[in-house]
Scaffold this motif. Structure first.
Motif, PDB file in Angstrom:
ATOM      1  N   HIS A 150       9.155  21.008  69.368  1.00  0.00           N
ATOM      2  CA  HIS A 150       8.085  20.376  68.597  1.00  0.00           C
ATOM      3  C   HIS A 150       8.432  18.952  68.163  1.00  0.00           C
ATOM      4  O   HIS A 150       7.671  18.332  67.414  1.00  0.00           O
ATOM      5  CB  HIS A 150       7.711  21.228  67.376  1.00  0.00           C
ATOM      6  N   HIS A 151       9.558  18.426  68.655  1.00  0.00           N
ATOM      7  CA  HIS A 151       9.879  17.011  68.447  1.00  0.00           C
ATOM      8  C   HIS A 151       9.718  16.205  69.738  1.00  0.00           C
ATOM      9  O   HIS A 151      10.001  15.005  69.742  1.00  0.00           O
ATOM     10  CB  HIS A 151      11.305  16.849  67.929  1.00  0.00           C
ATOM     11  N   LEU A 152       9.283  16.843  70.812  1.00  0.00           N
ATOM     12  CA  LEU A 152       9.102  16.151  72.077  1.00  0.00           C
ATOM     13  C   LEU A 152       7.648  15.726  72.254  1.00  0.00           C
ATOM     14  O   LEU A 152       6.737  16.352  71.718  1.00  0.00           O
ATOM     15  CB  LEU A 152       9.526  17.046  73.246  1.00  0.00           C
ATOM     16  N   GLY A 153       7.449  14.695  73.050  1.00  0.00           N
ATOM     17  CA  GLY A 153       6.111  14.158  73.246  1.00  0.00           C
ATOM     18  C   GLY A 153       5.247  15.011  74.156  1.00  0.00           C
ATOM     19  O   GLY A 153       5.735  15.876  74.901  1.00  0.00           O
ATOM     20  N   GLN A 154       3.967  14.749  74.123  1.00  0.00           N
ATOM     21  CA  GLN A 154       2.984  15.464  74.922  1.00  0.00           C
ATOM     22  C   GLN A 154       3.327  15.419  76.412  1.00  0.00           C
ATOM     23  O   GLN A 154       3.206  16.418  77.117  1.00  0.00           O
ATOM     24  CB  GLN A 154       1.612  14.842  74.667  1.00  0.00           C
ATOM     25  N   ASP A 155       3.788  14.272  76.891  1.00  0.00           N
ATOM     26  CA  ASP A 155       4.087  14.111  78.314  1.00  0.00           C
ATOM     27  C   ASP A 155       5.351  14.843  78.741  1.00  0.00           C
ATOM     28  O   ASP A 155       5.600  14.991  79.940  1.00  0.00           O
ATOM     29  CB  ASP A 155       4.225  12.620  78.655  1.00  0.00           C
ATOM     30  N   SER A 156       6.155  15.290  77.779  1.00  0.00           N
ATOM     31  CA  SER A 156       7.419  15.963  78.098  1.00  0.00           C
ATOM     32  C   SER A 156       7.296  17.484  78.120  1.00  0.00           C
ATOM     33  O   SER A 156       8.204  18.166  78.614  1.00  0.00           O
ATOM     34  CB  SER A 156       8.496  15.567  77.081  1.00  0.00           C
TER      35      SER A 156
END
Length: 273
Positions: A150-156
């Motif tokens: 939940h700390h990673l971006g949408q694209d990841s």
């Protein structure tokens, strides 16, 4: 595990060298009255102790959810291992652990903690979890992905789950936040948005739009670089894990660390190959 011969003075000196102005995220008791976070630092102490409880929970959960049925000699990968409390807890129980962490400061702190505590079956290295390749680090019986999805971006989101599947021989354990009515309201999430394949979620702000690299570095409980992180819905997370090859996906209900309301959006997922 071996016995350490580090003196109290050496421990204090070592802690001072590890950017002592930045509070520790993980709690360790090094003996001699030396703690990485003290109860007087209430804002950080409660969180740090809570993260330690998750490590203790793993001692009960992992043997029940791995084919080996025992932590001893279990090959574990702890991605986003931070200061190493989960890795070290599992290592104390006999696992052989590799911790990979994006922040070099955390790698140095985890390595120091393992040395002080006499742990020789947990090692730590710096690396961006979004770029981990099994050809470089191998595959593992158990992969721990705690507090990072939940700390990673949408694209990841989608590529990260594919990577986790490629690293996992048997069991993947994820602790993450998901978007629900409660979390959307509590954390002021924005959306909904969808990934390229249509997985739905909401966005959480990690940094200000104009945050400098130094500001991002100092905000150690936030993402490495992405301004917003992606909190998938529970359904999207389960569907995505199934799509990348996990055949059995369970939500851990007991033991759990949170009250019922928090547990609705702070999930512990056990995915099996």
């Amino acid at each position: 595990m071996s016995f350490t011969t580090i003196s109290p003075e050496e421990i204090r000196q070592g802690l001072e060298k590890l950017e002592s102005t930045i509070p520790w995220a993980h709690y360790f008791d090094f003996g001699h009255g030396i703690e990485t976070v003290s109860p007087q630092e209430e804002k950080f102490y409660k969180k740090a102790v809570g993260l330690g409880k998750l490590g203790n929970l793993l001692i009960d959960v992992v043997p029940l959810n791995c084919r080996r049925g025992d932590i001893k000699d279990l090959r574990v990968l702890d991605l986003a291992s931070a200061e190493g409390v989960h890795s070290i807890t599992l290592a104390k129980a006999g696992a052989n652990v590799l911790g990979i962490e994006g922040r070099q400061l955390y790698v140095e702190r985890a390595t120091f903690a393992a040395k002080v505590l006499g742990i020789d079956n947990a090692r730590f290295q710096q690396g961006d979890v979004r770029k981990i390749n099994p050809s470089e680090v191998g595959t593992f019986e158990c992969v721990l992905f705690s507090g990072i999805l939940h700390h990673l971006g949408q694209d990841s989101f989608e590529e990260m789950l594919k990577t986790l599947a490629s690293l996992t021989e048997d069991t993947l354990i994820i602790y993450t936040h998901v978007s629900t009515e409660k979390s959307i309201e509590r954390f002021n999430l924005k959306g909904p948005v969808k990934t390229e394949s249509g997985y739905e979620g909401y966005l959480f702000r990690e940094h200000k739009d104009n945050a400098s690299e130094e500001q991002k570095y100092l905000k150690v409980r936030a993402s490495l670089d992405n301004t917003f992180s992606f909190w998938a819905t529970e359904k999207s997370l389960i569907d995505a894990l199934s799509r990348v090859g996990f055949k059995s996906i369970s939500k851990l209900m007991k033991p759990h660390l949170f009250n019922w309301d928090e547990a609705s959006y702070r999930l512990i997922i056990v995915a099996r190959k």
